[in-house]
Design a protein around this motif. Structure first.
Motif, PDB file in Angstrom:
ATOM      1  N   PHE A 197     -15.317  29.864  12.255  1.00  0.00           N
ATOM      2  CA  PHE A 197     -14.836  31.200  12.610  1.00  0.00           C
ATOM      3  C   PHE A 197     -13.492  31.014  13.294  1.00  0.00           C
ATOM      4  O   PHE A 197     -13.368  30.228  14.220  1.00  0.00           O
ATOM      5  CB  PHE A 197     -15.817  31.897  13.547  1.00  0.00           C
ATOM      6  N   GLN A 198     -12.480  31.760  12.833  1.00  0.00           N
ATOM      7  CA  GLN A 198     -11.126  31.584  13.368  1.00  0.00           C
ATOM      8  C   GLN A 198     -10.394  32.912  13.402  1.00  0.00           C
ATOM      9  O   GLN A 198     -10.372  33.646  12.408  1.00  0.00           O
ATOM     10  CB  GLN A 198     -10.345  30.589  12.494  1.00  0.00           C
ATOM     11  N   VAL A 199      -9.808  33.226  14.547  1.00  0.00           N
ATOM     12  CA  VAL A 199      -8.832  34.304  14.644  1.00  0.00           C
ATOM     13  C   VAL A 199      -7.459  33.651  14.664  1.00  0.00           C
ATOM     14  O   VAL A 199      -7.196  32.778  15.491  1.00  0.00           O
ATOM     15  CB  VAL A 199      -9.051  35.167  15.893  1.00  0.00           C
ATOM     16  N   VAL A 200      -6.594  34.056  13.764  1.00  0.00           N
ATOM     17  CA  VAL A 200      -5.300  33.407  13.584  1.00  0.00           C
ATOM     18  C   VAL A 200      -4.268  34.090  14.477  1.00  0.00           C
ATOM     19  O   VAL A 200      -3.881  35.236  14.235  1.00  0.00           O
ATOM     20  CB  VAL A 200      -4.853  33.453  12.114  1.00  0.00           C
ATOM     21  N   ASP A 210      -0.622  44.901  13.372  1.00  0.00           N
ATOM     22  CA  ASP A 210      -1.002  45.109  14.770  1.00  0.00           C
ATOM     23  C   ASP A 210      -2.371  44.508  15.072  1.00  0.00           C
ATOM     24  O   ASP A 210      -2.837  44.557  16.215  1.00  0.00           O
ATOM     25  CB  ASP A 210      -0.962  46.595  15.141  1.00  0.00           C
ATOM     26  N   HIS A 211      -3.046  43.941  14.066  1.00  0.00           N
ATOM     27  CA  HIS A 211      -4.289  43.197  14.237  1.00  0.00           C
ATOM     28  C   HIS A 211      -4.054  41.757  13.808  1.00  0.00           C
ATOM     29  O   HIS A 211      -3.250  41.491  12.901  1.00  0.00           O
ATOM     30  CB  HIS A 211      -5.404  43.766  13.357  1.00  0.00           C
ATOM     31  N   LEU A 212      -4.799  40.840  14.401  1.00  0.00           N
ATOM     32  CA  LEU A 212      -4.839  39.468  13.916  1.00  0.00           C
ATOM     33  C   LEU A 212      -5.989  39.333  12.913  1.00  0.00           C
ATOM     34  O   LEU A 212      -7.017  39.996  13.045  1.00  0.00           O
ATOM     35  CB  LEU A 212      -5.050  38.493  15.076  1.00  0.00           C
ATOM     36  N   PRO A 213      -5.820  38.466  11.927  1.00  0.00           N
ATOM     37  CA  PRO A 213      -6.891  38.305  10.930  1.00  0.00           C
ATOM     38  C   PRO A 213      -8.008  37.396  11.419  1.00  0.00           C
ATOM     39  O   PRO A 213      -7.794  36.507  12.257  1.00  0.00           O
ATOM     40  CB  PRO A 213      -6.156  37.673   9.744  1.00  0.00           C
ATOM     41  N   ILE A 214      -9.189  37.623  10.871  1.00  0.00           N
ATOM     42  CA  ILE A 214     -10.347  36.744  11.088  1.00  0.00           C
ATOM     43  C   ILE A 214     -10.609  35.998   9.786  1.00  0.00           C
ATOM     44  O   ILE A 214     -10.692  36.606   8.718  1.00  0.00           O
ATOM     45  CB  ILE A 214     -11.599  37.539  11.463  1.00  0.00           C
ATOM     46  N   ALA A 215     -10.786  34.677   9.891  1.00  0.00           N
ATOM     47  CA  ALA A 215     -11.160  33.863   8.739  1.00  0.00           C
ATOM     48  C   ALA A 215     -12.498  33.192   9.025  1.00  0.00           C
ATOM     49  O   ALA A 215     -12.697  32.638  10.115  1.00  0.00           O
ATOM     50  CB  ALA A 215     -10.095  32.804   8.445  1.00  0.00           C
TER      51      ALA A 215
END
Length: 223
Positions: A197-200, A210-215
């Protein structure tokens, strides 16, 4: 049999930011499936979403106008077998909201991806979340749900979506310029293994939306 799949959830802020940066972020993440919130949903929505997919070197799997801006993009590794759009009950004075569902197949597994963007109103969100979760229960295949919940973990909205699912992880995603709120989430069937799980959070990602992506990296069984 199992399959390894990378899914990215991304609110792209209605194309308002640096699309070149957005393309770089997505290219670096190399998702098999990209679940988009705030894709095109009005005038020339098909052309705009197709142009976005082309820019990201992906294809449109489903969504757009009928799912109210929720969109599923895939690489050619993923076959989209079926799509479905859902609209939640509209209350006076509130924006229409909905969800996209895509039944997908990769070598070794089939699964369902769904995306939604829930209301900013705390009186409305849990009802929409429960409606979304109810729609997921119609599928026997493993489900991966990704969305902008407009609420943080601990809010009833999260509990409504997570009922019977596992939360892939939590971390602040908004605002991208200085993330403080974990309002984006990925929820997966308990048969699915979450290996990453990663927020970039990079300078490029901070320009892209305006949001960061989740991978998330997943191991999905064949049923």
């Amino acid at each position: 049999m199992t399959a390894r799949v990378r899914v990215v959830s991304y609110n792209i802020h209605s194309f308002k930011d640096d699309l070149g940066a957005l393309a770089t972020v997505v290219a670096d993440l190399a998702p098999d499936v990209l679940v988009v919130q705030e894709g095109a949903r009005r005038f020339r929505w098909r052309q705009k979403n197709a142009a976005l997919a082309d820019r990201l070197r992906m294809v449109v799997g489903g969504g757009g106008l009928w799912s109210l801006g929720n969109l599923v993009l895939t690489t050619l590794r993923v076959r989209v077998l079926e799509t479905r759009d859902v609209r939640y009950r509209v209350l006076p004075g509130h924006h229409a909201r909905g969800a996209v569902f895509a039944t997908c197949a990769v070598p070794g597994a089939r699964f369902v991806v769904t995306g939604s963007h829930l209301s900013t109103d705390p009186a409305v969100r849990p009802t929409q979340a429960a409606a979304w979760r109810t729609e997921m229960r119609a599928y026997d295949l493993p489900v991966v749900a990704a969305g902008d919940l407009n609420a943080e973990p601990g809010d009833p909205t999260w509990a409504a979506v997570a009922d019977g699912l596992q939360i892939a992880g939590t971390a602040p995603t908004h605002p991208a310029s200085g993330p403080r709120r974990a309002i984006d989430g990925v929820f997966v069937d308990k048969r699915v293994e979450v290996t990453r799980f990663q927020v970039v959070d990079t300078p490029t990602a901070r320009r892209a939306s305006d949001h960061l992506p989740i991978a998330v990296d997943l191991v999905i069984p064949d049923k």
